[in-house]
Design a protein around this motif. Sequence first.
Motif, PDB file in Angstrom:
ATOM      1  N   THR A 159      10.236  -3.208 -13.236  1.00 53.78           N
ATOM      2  CA  THR A 159       9.991  -2.394 -11.646  1.00 53.78           C
ATOM      3  C   THR A 159       8.715  -2.079 -11.519  1.00 53.78           C
ATOM      4  O   THR A 159       8.085  -1.435 -12.389  1.00 53.78           O
ATOM      5  CB  THR A 159      10.957  -1.279 -11.835  1.00 53.78           C
ATOM      6  OG1 THR A 159      12.345  -1.755 -11.939  1.00 53.78           O
ATOM      7  CG2 THR A 159      10.911  -0.314 -10.347  1.00 53.78           C
ATOM      8  N   ILE A 160       8.332  -2.198 -10.504  1.00 55.12           N
ATOM      9  CA  ILE A 160       6.737  -1.769 -10.095  1.00 55.12           C
ATOM     10  C   ILE A 160       6.739  -0.565  -9.021  1.00 55.12           C
ATOM     11  O   ILE A 160       7.677  -0.576  -8.276  1.00 55.12           O
ATOM     12  CB  ILE A 160       5.915  -2.973  -9.491  1.00 55.12           C
ATOM     13  CG1 ILE A 160       4.290  -2.546  -9.232  1.00 55.12           C
ATOM     14  CG2 ILE A 160       6.463  -3.298  -7.972  1.00 55.12           C
ATOM     15  CD1 ILE A 160       3.462  -3.903  -8.967  1.00 55.12           C
ATOM     16  N   SER A 161       5.908   0.209  -9.438  1.00 53.59           N
ATOM     17  CA  SER A 161       5.688   1.617  -8.533  1.00 53.59           C
ATOM     18  C   SER A 161       4.179   1.995  -8.374  1.00 53.59           C
ATOM     19  O   SER A 161       3.394   1.335  -9.230  1.00 53.59           O
ATOM     20  CB  SER A 161       6.690   2.574  -9.277  1.00 53.59           C
ATOM     21  OG  SER A 161       6.291   3.069 -10.569  1.00 53.59           O
ATOM     22  N   ARG A 162       4.142   2.901  -7.350  1.00 54.90           N
ATOM     23  CA  ARG A 162       2.683   3.648  -7.567  1.00 54.90           C
ATOM     24  C   ARG A 162       2.890   4.992  -7.113  1.00 54.90           C
ATOM     25  O   ARG A 162       3.966   5.438  -6.299  1.00 54.90           O
ATOM     26  CB  ARG A 162       2.066   2.848  -6.406  1.00 54.90           C
ATOM     27  CG  ARG A 162       2.421   2.727  -4.986  1.00 54.90           C
ATOM     28  CD  ARG A 162       1.755   1.847  -4.269  1.00 54.90           C
ATOM     29  NE  ARG A 162       0.230   2.202  -4.097  1.00 54.90           N
ATOM     30  CZ  ARG A 162      -0.652   1.187  -3.865  1.00 54.90           C
ATOM     31  NH1 ARG A 162      -0.289  -0.262  -3.608  1.00 54.90           N
ATOM     32  NH2 ARG A 162      -1.941   1.619  -3.404  1.00 54.90           N
ATOM     33  N   ASP A 163       1.948   5.590  -7.359  1.00 50.40           N
ATOM     34  CA  ASP A 163       1.583   7.095  -6.899  1.00 50.40           C
ATOM     35  C   ASP A 163       0.186   7.118  -6.319  1.00 50.40           C
ATOM     36  O   ASP A 163      -0.710   7.111  -6.987  1.00 50.40           O
ATOM     37  CB  ASP A 163       1.876   8.087  -8.238  1.00 50.40           C
ATOM     38  CG  ASP A 163       1.794   9.486  -7.852  1.00 50.40           C
ATOM     39  OD1 ASP A 163       1.161   9.846  -6.758  1.00 50.40           O
ATOM     40  OD2 ASP A 163       2.413  10.355  -8.496  1.00 50.40           O
ATOM     41  N   ASN A 164       0.262   7.133  -5.093  1.00 46.63           N
ATOM     42  CA  ASN A 164      -0.918   7.063  -4.174  1.00 46.63           C
ATOM     43  C   ASN A 164      -1.887   8.283  -4.593  1.00 46.63           C
ATOM     44  O   ASN A 164      -3.070   8.422  -4.560  1.00 46.63           O
ATOM     45  CB  ASN A 164      -0.946   6.713  -2.772  1.00 46.63           C
ATOM     46  CG  ASN A 164      -0.645   5.414  -2.403  1.00 46.63           C
ATOM     47  OD1 ASN A 164      -0.761   4.514  -3.563  1.00 46.63           O
ATOM     48  ND2 ASN A 164      -0.180   4.911  -1.425  1.00 46.63           N
ATOM     49  N   ALA A 165      -1.318   9.493  -4.590  1.00 44.80           N
ATOM     50  CA  ALA A 165      -1.745  10.773  -5.030  1.00 44.80           C
ATOM     51  C   ALA A 165      -2.424  10.904  -6.239  1.00 44.80           C
ATOM     52  O   ALA A 165      -3.560  11.442  -6.393  1.00 44.80           O
ATOM     53  CB  ALA A 165      -0.733  11.948  -4.918  1.00 44.80           C
ATOM     54  N   LYS A 166      -2.057   9.963  -7.218  1.00 39.76           N
ATOM     55  CA  LYS A 166      -2.526  10.109  -8.596  1.00 39.76           C
ATOM     56  C   LYS A 166      -3.534   8.929  -8.810  1.00 39.76           C
ATOM     57  O   LYS A 166      -3.829   8.888  -9.753  1.00 39.76           O
ATOM     58  CB  LYS A 166      -1.446  10.184  -9.655  1.00 39.76           C
ATOM     59  CG  LYS A 166      -0.531  11.221  -9.880  1.00 39.76           C
ATOM     60  CD  LYS A 166       0.430  11.415 -10.816  1.00 39.76           C
ATOM     61  CE  LYS A 166       1.177  12.784 -11.081  1.00 39.76           C
ATOM     62  NZ  LYS A 166       2.124  12.477 -12.151  1.00 39.76           N
ATOM     63  N   GLN A 210       0.696  -1.278   0.097  1.00 39.61           N
ATOM     64  CA  GLN A 210      -0.096  -0.012  -0.022  1.00 39.61           C
ATOM     65  C   GLN A 210       0.834   1.278  -0.005  1.00 39.61           C
ATOM     66  O   GLN A 210       0.668   2.193  -0.639  1.00 39.61           O
ATOM     67  CB  GLN A 210      -0.751   0.129   1.193  1.00 39.61           C
ATOM     68  CG  GLN A 210      -1.910  -0.989   1.281  1.00 39.61           C
ATOM     69  CD  GLN A 210      -1.672  -2.232   1.889  1.00 39.61           C
ATOM     70  OE1 GLN A 210      -0.463  -2.750   1.928  1.00 39.61           O
ATOM     71  NE2 GLN A 210      -2.562  -3.158   2.343  1.00 39.61           N
ATOM     72  N   SER A 211       1.855   1.364   0.601  1.00 43.15           N
ATOM     73  CA  SER A 211       2.758   2.465   1.057  1.00 43.15           C
ATOM     74  C   SER A 211       3.701   2.428  -0.200  1.00 43.15           C
ATOM     75  O   SER A 211       4.280   3.527  -0.479  1.00 43.15           O
ATOM     76  CB  SER A 211       3.492   2.529   2.251  1.00 43.15           C
ATOM     77  OG  SER A 211       4.408   1.347   2.203  1.00 43.15           O
ATOM     78  N   GLY A 212       4.165   1.694  -0.937  1.00 44.37           N
ATOM     79  CA  GLY A 212       5.017   1.581  -1.939  1.00 44.37           C
ATOM     80  C   GLY A 212       6.363   1.097  -1.585  1.00 44.37           C
ATOM     81  O   GLY A 212       7.151   1.218  -2.322  1.00 44.37           O
TER      82      GLY A 212
END
Length: 118
Positions: A69-76, A53-55
Amino acid sequence: QVQLVESGGGLVQAGGSLRLSCAASGLTFSMYTMGWFRQTPGKEREFVAAINQSGGVSQYADAVKGRFTISRDNAKKKAYLQMNSLKPEDTAVYYCKADWTGTQYMFWGQGTQVTVSS
């Protein structure tokens, strides 16, 4: 209504790169583990990568370690899969998955085709 929409797939030569995106709506994105899976005709859907959840924690299938590579942007409300050094065996439909661990809430996107030519 929950939606996961993948984009970024396409045709690329072996050794090339693609970046997949998964845009989420209708859910509290930061509560969900995000994952990428892939499927080829006649085969079961297989795990590619996941991120918490936090990345801060990610996992990869052995076949893609060191290349994806996996990543995330919780704001977007987006998750990404950067795919480098692509191989023909990476050809598949790639699916995004949102999973609220420990609950019944799990959602899939519609998939995006990735084709790697030799």
